[in-house]
Design an enzyme around this catalytic site. Structure first.
Site, PDB file in Angstrom:
ATOM      1  N   VAL A  16       0.832  -1.209   0.000  1.00 34.33           N
ATOM      2  CA  VAL A  16       0.000   0.000   0.000  1.00 34.33           C
ATOM      3  C   VAL A  16       0.867   1.261   0.000  1.00 34.33           C
ATOM      4  CG1 VAL A  16      -1.612   1.359   1.419  1.00 34.33           C
ATOM      5  CG2 VAL A  16      -2.030  -1.069   1.030  1.00 34.33           C
ATOM      6  N   ASP A  35      10.579   3.482   5.725  1.00 31.83           N
ATOM      7  CA  ASP A  35      10.340   2.110   6.200  1.00 31.83           C
ATOM      8  C   ASP A  35      11.467   1.730   7.152  1.00 31.83           C
ATOM      9  OD1 ASP A  35       8.325  -0.235   4.881  1.00 31.83           O
ATOM     10  OD2 ASP A  35       9.947  -0.949   6.180  1.00 31.83           O
ATOM     11  N   PHE A 159      -8.451   0.890  -0.804  1.00 33.08           N
ATOM     12  CA  PHE A 159      -9.225  -0.198  -1.425  1.00 33.08           C
ATOM     13  C   PHE A 159      -8.490  -0.859  -2.588  1.00 33.08           C
ATOM     14  CE2 PHE A 159     -12.136   2.929   0.388  1.00 33.08           C
ATOM     15  CZ  PHE A 159     -12.855   2.120   1.254  1.00 33.08           C
ATOM     16  N   LEU A 160      -7.191  -0.551  -2.767  1.00 30.52           N
ATOM     17  CA  LEU A 160      -6.486  -1.115  -3.932  1.00 30.52           C
ATOM     18  C   LEU A 160      -6.429  -2.632  -3.857  1.00 30.52           C
ATOM     19  CD1 LEU A 160      -3.458  -2.182  -3.005  1.00 30.52           C
ATOM     20  CD2 LEU A 160      -2.934   0.228  -3.053  1.00 30.52           C
ATOM     21  N   GLY A 282      -7.881 -15.795  -0.170  1.00 28.47           N
ATOM     22  CA  GLY A 282      -6.719 -15.753   0.720  1.00 28.47           C
ATOM     23  C   GLY A 282      -6.216 -14.332   0.699  1.00 28.47           C
ATOM     24  N   CYS A 285      -5.617  -9.506   3.356  1.00 23.57           N
ATOM     25  CA  CYS A 285      -6.700  -8.653   3.871  1.00 23.57           C
ATOM     26  C   CYS A 285      -7.946  -9.402   4.325  1.00 23.57           C
ATOM     27  CB  CYS A 285      -7.067  -7.618   2.815  1.00 23.57           C
ATOM     28  SG  CYS A 285      -5.736  -6.444   2.529  1.00 23.57           S
ATOM     29  N   ARG A 352       0.634 -14.183   1.552  1.00 24.18           N
ATOM     30  CA  ARG A 352      -0.006 -14.136   2.867  1.00 24.18           C
ATOM     31  C   ARG A 352      -1.370 -14.828   2.825  1.00 24.18           C
ATOM     32  NH1 ARG A 352       1.083  -7.839   4.255  1.00 24.18           N
ATOM     33  NH2 ARG A 352       0.829  -7.683   1.997  1.00 24.18           N
TER      34      ARG A 352
HETATM   35  N1  LIG Z   1      -2.096  -5.220   0.584  1.00 25.36           N
HETATM   36  C1  LIG Z   1      -3.318  -4.850   0.222  1.00 25.36           C
HETATM   37  O1  LIG Z   1      -3.858  -5.287  -0.794  1.00 25.36           O
HETATM   38  C2  LIG Z   1      -4.073  -3.847   1.053  1.00 25.36           C
HETATM   39  C3  LIG Z   1      -5.184  -3.192   0.506  1.00 25.36           C
HETATM   40  C4  LIG Z   1      -5.861  -2.262   1.292  1.00 25.36           C
HETATM   41  C5  LIG Z   1      -5.455  -2.007   2.583  1.00 25.36           C
HETATM   42  N2  LIG Z   1      -4.375  -2.673   3.091  1.00 25.36           N
HETATM   43  C6  LIG Z   1      -3.948  -2.356   4.458  1.00 25.36           C
HETATM   44  O2  LIG Z   1      -2.813  -1.497   4.384  1.00 25.36           O
HETATM   45  C7  LIG Z   1      -1.907  -1.773   5.462  1.00 25.36           C
HETATM   46  C8  LIG Z   1      -0.535  -2.121   4.914  1.00 25.36           C
HETATM   47  O3  LIG Z   1      -0.664  -3.296   4.147  1.00 25.36           O
HETATM   48  P1  LIG Z   1       0.509  -3.792   3.178  1.00 25.36           P
HETATM   49  O4  LIG Z   1      -0.020  -4.953   2.436  1.00 25.36           O
HETATM   50  O5  LIG Z   1       1.070  -2.622   2.441  1.00 25.36           O
HETATM   51  O6  LIG Z   1       1.577  -4.284   4.270  1.00 25.36           O
HETATM   52  P2  LIG Z   1       3.122  -4.616   4.035  1.00 25.36           P
HETATM   53  O7  LIG Z   1       3.481  -5.607   5.071  1.00 25.36           O
HETATM   54  O8  LIG Z   1       3.372  -4.915   2.601  1.00 25.36           O
HETATM   55  O9  LIG Z   1       3.844  -3.232   4.357  1.00 25.36           O
HETATM   56  C9  LIG Z   1       3.955  -2.686   5.633  1.00 25.36           C
HETATM   57  C10 LIG Z   1       5.309  -2.002   5.739  1.00 25.36           C
HETATM   58  O10 LIG Z   1       5.372  -1.259   6.944  1.00 25.36           O
HETATM   59  C11 LIG Z   1       6.721  -1.316   7.412  1.00 25.36           C
HETATM   60  N3  LIG Z   1       6.741  -0.908   8.817  1.00 25.36           N
HETATM   61  C12 LIG Z   1       6.335  -1.610   9.917  1.00 25.36           C
HETATM   62  N4  LIG Z   1       6.496  -0.877  11.029  1.00 25.36           N
HETATM   63  C13 LIG Z   1       6.997   0.327  10.643  1.00 25.36           C
HETATM   64  C14 LIG Z   1       7.351   1.515  11.311  1.00 25.36           C
HETATM   65  N5  LIG Z   1       7.228   1.646  12.634  1.00 25.36           N
HETATM   66  N6  LIG Z   1       7.841   2.536  10.585  1.00 25.36           N
HETATM   67  C15 LIG Z   1       7.972   2.438   9.247  1.00 25.36           C
HETATM   68  N7  LIG Z   1       7.646   1.346   8.542  1.00 25.36           N
HETATM   69  C16 LIG Z   1       7.160   0.304   9.238  1.00 25.36           C
HETATM   70  C17 LIG Z   1       7.117  -2.743   7.145  1.00 25.36           C
HETATM   71  O11 LIG Z   1       8.519  -2.906   7.144  1.00 25.36           O
HETATM   72  C18 LIG Z   1       6.480  -2.970   5.763  1.00 25.36           C
HETATM   73  O12 LIG Z   1       7.377  -2.650   4.729  1.00 25.36           O
HETATM   74  C19 LIG Z   1      -2.559  -2.903   6.265  1.00 25.36           C
HETATM   75  O13 LIG Z   1      -3.308  -2.348   7.307  1.00 25.36           O
HETATM   76  C20 LIG Z   1      -3.492  -3.553   5.256  1.00 25.36           C
HETATM   77  O14 LIG Z   1      -4.584  -4.188   5.850  1.00 25.36           O
HETATM   78  C21 LIG Z   1      -3.672  -3.566   2.352  1.00 25.36           C
END
Ligand SMILES: NC(=O)c1ccc[n+]([C@@H]2O[C@H](COP(=O)([O-])OP(=O)(O)OC[C@H]3O[C@@H](n4cnc5c(N)ncnc54)[C@H](O)[C@@H]3O)[C@@H](O)[C@H]2O)c1
Length: 483
Positions: A16, A35, A159-160, A282, A285, A352
């Site tokens: 995201v 990050d 919502f991506l 799966g 999310c 995941r």
């Molecule tokens: N992946 C999807 O399709 C999607 C879609 C909509 C919403 N979301 C939501 O968005 C959020 C992120 O999802 P994602 O799939 O991008 O997760 P991800 O695990 O791919 O990315 C999260 C990132 O945050 C970093 N991180 C953790 N703690 C940190 C901190 N204190 N400071 C800086 N960076 C830190 C991690 O190293 C990681 O790179 C989640 O809440 C998820 O539910 C995800």
């Protein structure tokens, strides 16, 4: 609308955060992605994407002068908008684990100040009350430090879809902003103006779809914004589980669920998307978000039987895959089973909560020899299961070689055009082909010499559904309505 380019800090550069970062830079904002993962940041600084997401590496180049990557929070000091996009995985109880969020908030407070107005935005999927708690954490730290800052917290759920993340960010259906502070709302409206008005030059890697309508902007209170995200994901997960439940009954009565889905999906009140029966959902999310909303309900002593049932049906679909194998092979121990696809959906390397992970584990525990092929996700699977003896192969034919059964788990586009005869030639025994996504024509598979087993497709034995559609295609050169 008068508008200016903003300074945006994104905390958490995963699926995201990175997509949001490159797209906001692509529409003209100055973006810093932060990050804590040094390896990720090193790769990004070298222009490489740490994730597989179509279009993202091209955009990294195009937006390079507006985009930077760091492990330091210091750049938050200049930011007009700080977007939190860290992970919110499930804790054991099913509750969302907010420890990454709270760690990030604790860091950014140090860079909030009174010299300009700053908006802290929760983009991560977080339970109701998180925006309020974020504000409380910030205020209490500021209080302890005897400092003041000019800030507000807003909720802006994302919502991506992985695999289409760049497309969905540039061309969203809607943008939801929950805020009680008008200045915060205006700042985010300003940040998203080029998307809302579609005034940005569409990048080559992701052209604007013809006739794309302007996205809706939904401004609401923070609690409703937080609920919208969970309600959306739970609904989509339930829709898939609904058709999977119907598919089980189709098997019993001799109907073809693909025909049933076509027949109900053309009803505009229902719609045809998320009605594909198979091995189930799966990903990062649906599993965690359904668990989290059920958990929120429990905090209020409010049961959510529909969403709980959707979760149970989804779990059953993974077991159904193994049952189908047992019903056809009888003995699984000592057999060679090939998995076509590992990622939880096509066009991503994300594993995941992927059905393939459970299925691999079941098969290994049952004493089968497991082979696998996935166009992108094999390195991630090797890293996830370093101790399991899975044989990774270079292509689908190498995968099929010596297999008693092949299980199609992920609907990668290339699997829609499998060389079925060549697959069958290389397989052994009864040459079972379990189609976990119902994407292969059962008749064609059977003609190729495979024992085809789909999900909810027992109706094909009568020959009606698939024969009718093939006949229609041969006759008219077109697909049948709703195919
Ligand atoms: N992946 C999807 O399709 C999607 C879609 C909509 C919403 N979301 C939501 O968005 C959020 C992120 O999802 P994602 O799939 O991008 O997760 P991800 O695990 O791919 O990315 C999260 C990132 O945050 C970093 N991180 C953790 N703690 C940190 C901190 N204190 N400071 C800086 N960076 C830190 C991690 O190293 C990681 O790179 C989640 O809440 C998820 O539910 C995800």
């Amino acid at each position: 609308m008068s508008r200016k380019n903003l300074k945006v800090c994104i905390v958490g550069t995963g699926y995201v955060g990175l997509t949001t970062g490159v797209c906001l830079a692509g529409i003209g904002h100055d973006v810093v992605c932060i990050d804590i993962d040094e390896k990720k940041i090193r790769m990004l600084k070298a222009g490489q994407s740490p994730i597989y997401e179509p279009g993202i590496e091209d955009l990294l180049k195009v937006a390079a002068d507006k985009l930077s990557f760091t492990t330091q929070y210091t750049d938050c000091k200049d930011a007009d908008v700080i977007i939190l996009a860290v992970g919110t995985p499930s804790a054991k109880s099913g509750k969302a684990d907010l420890s990454y969020m709270e760690a990030a908030v604790t860091e950014i407070v140090n860079y909030l100040h009174g010299e300009k107005f700053q908006v802290v935005v929760n983009k991560s999927t977080v339970p109701v009350g998180t925006a309020q708690r974020t504000e409380m954490i910030i205020s209490s730290i500021l209080h302890k430090q005897n400092r003041q800052a000019n800030f507000a917290v807003a909720s802006n759920p994302e919502f991506l879809r992985e695999g289409l993340a760049v497309h969905d960010t540039f061309y969203p259906d809607r943008i939801v902003i929950g805020a009680k502070n008008t200045e915060a709302l205006n700042s985010l409206r300003n940040m998203y103006a080029p998307l809302l008005e579609q005034t940005f030059a569409a990048p080559k890697a992701c052209p604007r779809p013809e006739g794309f309508p302007l996205p809706a902007l939904i401004t609401t209170d923070v609690t409703s914004a937080e609920m919208i995200k969970y309600a959306a994901n739970s609904f989509l997960a339930t829709k898939i589980s609904y058709i999977n439940e119907i598919s089980g009954l189709c098997e019993k009565v001799g109907a073809d669920v693909t025909e049933v889905a076509r027949g109900i999906g053309l009803d505009k009140r229902i719609g045809s998307r998320f009605l594909q029966a198979g091995v189930g959902w799966g990903g990062s999310c649906f599993g965690k978000d359904t668990a989290a909303i059920i958990n929120t309900g429990l905090e209020y002593a409010y049961e959510m039987p529909i969403i709980s049932a959707a979760v149970a049906v989804n779990k059953r679909q993974r077991s159904r895959m193994i049952e189908k194998l047992q019903e056809s092979l009888k003995v699984v121990r000592g057999r060679t089973i090939g998995l076509l696809g590992l990622s939880f959906k096509p066009d991503t390397d994300d594993l995941r909560d992927a059905p393939a992970l459970d299925i691999i584990r079941y098969l290994v525990e049952m004493g089968a020899r497991v082979k696998a092929f996935d166009p992108i996700a094999m390195p991630n699977c090797k890293a996830y299961y370093p101790e399991l003896a899975v044989e990774y192969t270079d292509d689908v034919l190498q995968l099929a070689s010596g297999c008693d059964a092949v299980l199609l788990i992920t609907e990668w586009d290339e699997f829609r055009r499998l060389p079925l005869e060549q697959l069958a030639e290389r397989m052994t025994g009864s040459k079972v082909f379990v189609d976990g996504r119902n994407i292969v024509d059962p008749g064609v598979a059977q003609e190729a010499g495979l024992l085809y087993i789909g999900f909810g497709r027992s109706g094909y034995e009568s020959g009606w559904g698939y024969n009718w559609r093939r006949f229609h295609r041969q006759l008219t050169g077109k697909q049948a309505v709703g195919e």
